[in-house]
Design a protein around this motif. Structure first.
Motif, PDB file in Angstrom:
ATOM      1  N   ASN A   1     -31.029  -1.359 -15.943  1.00  0.00           N
ATOM      2  CA  ASN A   1     -30.801  -0.116 -15.224  1.00  0.00           C
ATOM      3  C   ASN A   1     -29.400   0.364 -15.573  1.00  0.00           C
ATOM      4  N   GLN A   2     -29.342   1.549 -16.179  1.00  0.00           N
ATOM      5  CA  GLN A   2     -28.036   2.021 -16.651  1.00  0.00           C
ATOM      6  C   GLN A   2     -27.046   2.248 -15.511  1.00  0.00           C
TER       7      GLN A   2
ATOM      8  N   TYR B   1     -22.948  -0.127 -19.342  1.00  0.00           N
ATOM      9  CA  TYR B   1     -23.868   0.983 -19.598  1.00  0.00           C
ATOM     10  C   TYR B   1     -24.651   0.747 -20.892  1.00  0.00           C
ATOM     11  N   LEU B   2     -23.936   0.398 -21.951  1.00  0.00           N
ATOM     12  CA  LEU B   2     -24.591   0.227 -23.247  1.00  0.00           C
ATOM     13  C   LEU B   2     -25.517  -0.987 -23.242  1.00  0.00           C
TER      14      LEU B   2
ATOM     15  N   LEU C   1     -24.240  10.736 -16.167  1.00  0.00           N
ATOM     16  CA  LEU C   1     -23.227  11.412 -15.351  1.00  0.00           C
ATOM     17  C   LEU C   1     -22.461  10.432 -14.468  1.00  0.00           C
ATOM     18  N   VAL C   2     -23.188   9.464 -13.953  1.00  0.00           N
ATOM     19  CA  VAL C   2     -22.501   8.437 -13.152  1.00  0.00           C
ATOM     20  C   VAL C   2     -21.515   7.677 -14.032  1.00  0.00           C
ATOM     21  N   LEU C   3     -21.964   7.382 -15.240  1.00  0.00           N
ATOM     22  CA  LEU C   3     -21.063   6.701 -16.182  1.00  0.00           C
ATOM     23  C   LEU C   3     -19.805   7.545 -16.410  1.00  0.00           C
TER      24      LEU C   3
ATOM     25  N   VAL D   1     -17.573   7.512 -13.290  1.00  0.00           N
ATOM     26  CA  VAL D   1     -16.865   6.245 -13.096  1.00  0.00           C
ATOM     27  C   VAL D   1     -15.725   6.117 -14.110  1.00  0.00           C
ATOM     28  N   LEU D   2     -16.019   6.486 -15.344  1.00  0.00           N
ATOM     29  CA  LEU D   2     -14.970   6.406 -16.364  1.00  0.00           C
ATOM     30  C   LEU D   2     -13.825   7.368 -16.054  1.00  0.00           C
ATOM     31  N   LEU D   3     -14.181   8.554 -15.625  1.00  0.00           N
ATOM     32  CA  LEU D   3     -13.161   9.549 -15.310  1.00  0.00           C
ATOM     33  C   LEU D   3     -12.274   9.070 -14.166  1.00  0.00           C
ATOM     34  N   ALA D   4     -12.900   8.502 -13.148  1.00  0.00           N
ATOM     35  CA  ALA D   4     -12.134   8.009 -12.001  1.00  0.00           C
ATOM     36  C   ALA D   4     -11.150   6.918 -12.442  1.00  0.00           C
ATOM     37  N   GLN D   5     -11.636   6.048 -13.289  1.00  0.00           N
ATOM     38  CA  GLN D   5     -10.759   4.967 -13.744  1.00  0.00           C
ATOM     39  C   GLN D   5      -9.655   5.478 -14.662  1.00  0.00           C
TER      40      GLN D   5
END
Lengths: 175, 447
Positions: free
Chosen positions: A64-65, A99-100, B49-51, B54-58
Motif C-alpha cells: 500500500n503506497q 513509497y517506491l 499526493l500524500v507522498l 509528507v515530503l514537502l512537510a519534511q
C-alpha cells in the motif's frame, strides 16, 4: 488493491498483509535500540541500517503506497531524532523508499530470497544517494564517497535483509 | 466526511441533505469544486499526493532547522521523545550484554591469567620507577610555574559513565551515556578516557546524555602539536576520520607527532592527549591536510569520564620546599665541568671530611639535595677553604661566577634570592687568606 489480473503474479504474491500494533510500533523501536547498541560492542556492524530494512519490509508486505509512505516517514524521523542530522534528512530518504518499495511490491514477486536481496541492494544505494544529496545540497555539508565501502555496505545490508525478512515474515497477518 | 468519489451517489449535491445548498453561496461553490474533475483527480492520485505532502512537510521542517541550528525549540521535544523511546531498549541490551560478558570473562575465559599477572607485576614495577622520575619533574615544573605566576586549569571532579548507545549511523558520530542532568552533567562538558579526548556533551536529558565525538563532522576542538607547538582545529568528517585543520602549508609537520588539547576552546583543559599525526599532505587553500589517529579508541568505547568541574588556579607547591630563584637559575645556567686533575684532588681531600661547612645560621635551603644537575653540585668545593687552610688554592670558577652574577644582576626576580650572606660566612673561616673559591652563586644554590 489486489492486482490479480496480472498474469505473472502468483496468488501468494498478491496477498496483502498487515501487522498488529505492537509489531508495527515495537519492532522499529526494538531494532533501533539494537542498531544503537551494536556499534558500542562491534563497531564494524555500524553499516547495518535496520530502519531502512524495516521500511522496505513493511512497504512490500502491506503493498500500500500510502502506508509505505507514512511508515517510511515515521521510521526516518525516528532515526533523525537519534542522530545529529536535522529532522527530515533520513525522513525524506525513507519516505521515498517506503513509497517506491510498496509500488514495487504490488507489481513483482518480493517473497523469494533473490528478489529480497536485489530489492535491499537497490534501495540501500538509492537511500544513500538521496541522503547524501540532502546532506550536500540542503545542509551544505561536504561529503566524501567511498564507492567500494558503499557497495560493501549495500551487500551486507542485502544479506541481512534476506535473513531479517524471513524472520519478520512470522509476524505477518494475511488480510 | 466530504468524500464525493466514495459516497457512491456520484455527486455531492445529490446526497441526502444536499438539497439545502443555496445557489451562489460559499457552500455551493465548495460543492461544485468537490464534484468537479479536479476532485476526482485528487482522489485518483491520493497516494502520490500524500507522498508529496509528507515530503514537502519534511523539506519545510528541514529548512527551518538548517536555518536555525541553535534554536531547537519544539524540535527538541521530538528529539526528546525519540531518545526516550529508544533508550530503554539500549539499556536492556547493555544489561543483557554486560551479564553475558561478565559470566564469560569472570568464570569461563580465565586462560593465561597467571602469566598475565606476572607480566603486569613487572610492568607495574617499571611504571613505579617512571612515576617517581616524573613526579620529580612535575614538582620542579610546579615550582617554576608558581615563580612565574602561571595558573593552570585543573580537573577538579569527574563522573564515570557507561556508553549505552550510538547514533547507529555512519554520518553522525554520537554516543549516549547512562548519566544525565540528575548526575550533574551539563552541556559542553568534556568527555575523556584515560587514553585521550572523546568529545563533549551535546545534549543532556534526565538520565541520558548525548556526546558529540571528535570524529563527527560538526565537532571542533583546539589542538596543539606537541613538538612544533603549532595550533590548529581538530575536526571530524562524514567518514569518521579525524583531521587537524588550519595549519599553514609552509609549516613542517611530521607523521608520528602527538597532539594535545590547546585549551583555546575554553571547553577542554589544556594538555589532554588527542592523538597522533598519521598522514600529512598539501590540502586546499594553502593549508595542510593532516590526518590524525585519535588516542582514545573511539570505536570501542564502553566507559568514559565526564569532566564536571574545572578550576583555574596556581599550581600547588605545598611540600615542595621554598621556591627560590636559584632553582630557576639552575635550569638555565650551564654547569662548568671540573678539570680532571682538580676534581681528583678535591675528591681526595673532601672524602674524609664529609662534613659540610655550613654556617649555623645558613638558610636551610642550601642543604637541600640537588634536583636537576647532580654533576655540578659540589658542596665540598665550598667547604675546602674553610676546613683546610693549608690546602692548595683551587682555581676560582670564574666563568660560572661571572655568568651567574651577571644574570642575577640583570634579573630583578632572581636577584633577591641570591643569598650573599651565605657566601660571606663560607669565606670568613679561611684563615690563611686564601682566595675563596665559592662565589655568590655557588653559595646561593647548591648546584
Amino acid at each position: 488493491m489486489r492486482p490479480t489480473n496480472l498474469s505473472y503474479t502468483s496468488r501468494e504474491q498478491v496477498d496483502v498483509y498487515s501487522f498488529s500494533w505492537p509489531v508495527s510500533v515495537g519492532l522499529p523501536l526494538l531494532l533501533f535500540g539494537l542498531q544503537a547498541w551494536i556499534p558500542v560492542r562491534f563497531h564494524y556492524l555500524r553499516v547495518f541500517d535496520f530502519g531502512l530494512l524495516l521500511t522496505i519490509f513493511f512497504a512490500v508486505s502491506r503493498r500500500n503506497q500510502l502506508s509505505g509512505t507514512l511508515t517510511g516517514a515515521a521510521i526516518g524521523l525516528l532515526q533523525d531524532g537519534l542522530t545529529r542530522t536535522p529532522f527530515g534528512a533520513f525522513g525524506i530518504a525513507k519516505t521515498l523508499v517506503g513509497y517506491l518499495a510498496s509500488s514495487i511490491g504490488i507489481r513483482i514477486d518480493v517473497d523469494n530470497p533473490g528478489s529480497r536481496f536485489l530489492l535491499a541492494f537497490v534501495f540501500y544505494v538509492f537511500h544513500r544517494a538521496v541522503f547524501l544529496g540532502i546532506e550536500h545540497e540542503l545542509m551544505g555539508q561536504s561529503i566524501s564517497i567511498n564507492f567500494g565501502y558503499e557497495a560493501g555496505a549495500a551487500a551486507a545490508n542485502s544479506v541481512m535483509a534476506v535473513f531479517l525478512f524471513a524472520l519478520l515474515s512470522r509476524f505477518k497477518i494475511r488480510e | 466526511m466530504l468524500r464525493p468519489a466514495r459516497c457512491g451517489s456520484g455527486s455531492y449535491s445529490q446526497r441526502p441533505g444536499a438539497s439545502a445548498v443555496v445557489p451562489g453561496t460559499l457552500w455551493a461553490v465548495l460543492a461544485k469544486v468537490l464534484n468537479s474533475e479536479d476532485m476526482n483527480f485528487f482522489s485518483r492520485h491520493k497516494n502520490t499526493l500524500v507522498l508529496a505532502a509528507v515530503l514537502l512537510a519534511q523539506l519545510l521542517a528541514l529548512g527551518v532547522q538548517v536555518k536555525r541550528q541553535t534554536a531547537e525549540g519544539p524540535v527538541r521535544v521530538i528529539r526528546l521523545v525519540a531518545v526516550n523511546s529508544v533508550a530503554p531498549f539500549e539499556r536492556f541490551f547493555i544489561y543483557i550484554g554486560g551479564g553475558m560478558r561478565g559470566i564469560w570473562s569472570n568464570y569461563i575465559d580465565l586462560r593465561n591469567v597467571r602469566r598475565e599477572n606476572i607480566r603486569l607485576k613487572a610492568e607495574f614495577e617499571q611504571v613505579r620507577l617512571d612515576r617517581a622520575r616524573e613526579q620529580e619533574d612535575a614538582r620542579q615544573a610546579r615550582r617554576i610555574q608558581a615563580l612565574l605566576g602561571f595558573k593552570e586549569n585543573w580537573i577538579d571532579s569527574t563522573v564515570a559513565a557507561q556508553v549505552i548507545g550510538t547514533s547507529g549511523t555512519e554520518s553522525s558520530r554520537l554516543l549516549y551515556l547512562n548519566k544525565g542532568s540528575s548526575d550533574g552533567i551539563k552541556q559542553d562538558m568534556p568527555v575523556i578516557t584515560p587514553d585521550g579526548v572523546v568529545g563533549k556533551i551535546l545534549t543532556v536529558y534526565g538520565d541520558t546524555a548525548q556526546v558529540l565525538m571528535i570524529s563527527d563532522p560538526t565537532s571542533g576542538m583546539g589542538a596543539t602539536l606537541v613538538n612544533s607547538r603549532l595550533q590548529g582545529i581538530i575536526k571530524g568528517s562524514s567518514t569518521g576520520r579525524v583531521q587537524l585543520n588550519y595549519i599553514m602549508g609552509d609549516e613542517t609537520v611530521k607523521p608520528g607527532e602527538a597532539l594535545v588539547t590547546s585549551g583555546s576552546d575554553r571547553i577542554f583543559p589544556k594538555g589532554l592527549p588527542i592523538g597522533v599525526v598519521t598522514q600529512v599532505s598539501m590540502g586546499r587553500n594553502l593549508f595542510l591536510d593532516i590526518k590524525v589517529k585519535p588516542a582514545a579508541d573511539l570505536d570501542r568505547l564502553e566507559e568514559v569520564l565526564v569532566i564536571t568541574e574545572q578550576k583555574w588556579r596556581a599550581p600547588d607547591t605545598t611540600g615542595l620546599g621554598p621556591i627560590r630563584a636559584s632553582d630557576i637559575l639552575a635550569q638555565h645556567l650551564p654547569g662548568v665541568p671540573e678539570p680532571p686533575q682538580a676534581a681528583a684532588q678535591q675528591a681526595g681531600q673532601v672524602a674524609p671530611a664529609n662534613q659540610p661547612a655550613q654556617a649555623p645560621n645558613a638558610p636551610a635551603a642550601t642543604q637541600k639535595p640537588p634536583v636537576v644537575k647532580p654533576a655540578v653540585i659540589k658542596p665540598a668545593a665550598v667547604t675546602v677553604p674553610a676546613k683546610d687552610a693549608s690546602a692548595p688554592k683551587p682555581k676560582p670558577r670564574v666563568p660560572a661566577a661571572k655568568n651567574g652574577a651577571s644574570t642575577a644582576a640583570k634579573n630583578p626576580v632572581q636577584k633577591p634570592a641570591v643569598p650573599k650572606p651565605v657566601a660571606a660566612k663560607q669565606v670568613t673561616p679561611n684563615a690563611s687568606g686564601a682566595k675563596p673559591k665559592s662565589t655568590a652563586i655557588e653559595g646561593g644554590h647548591p648546584e
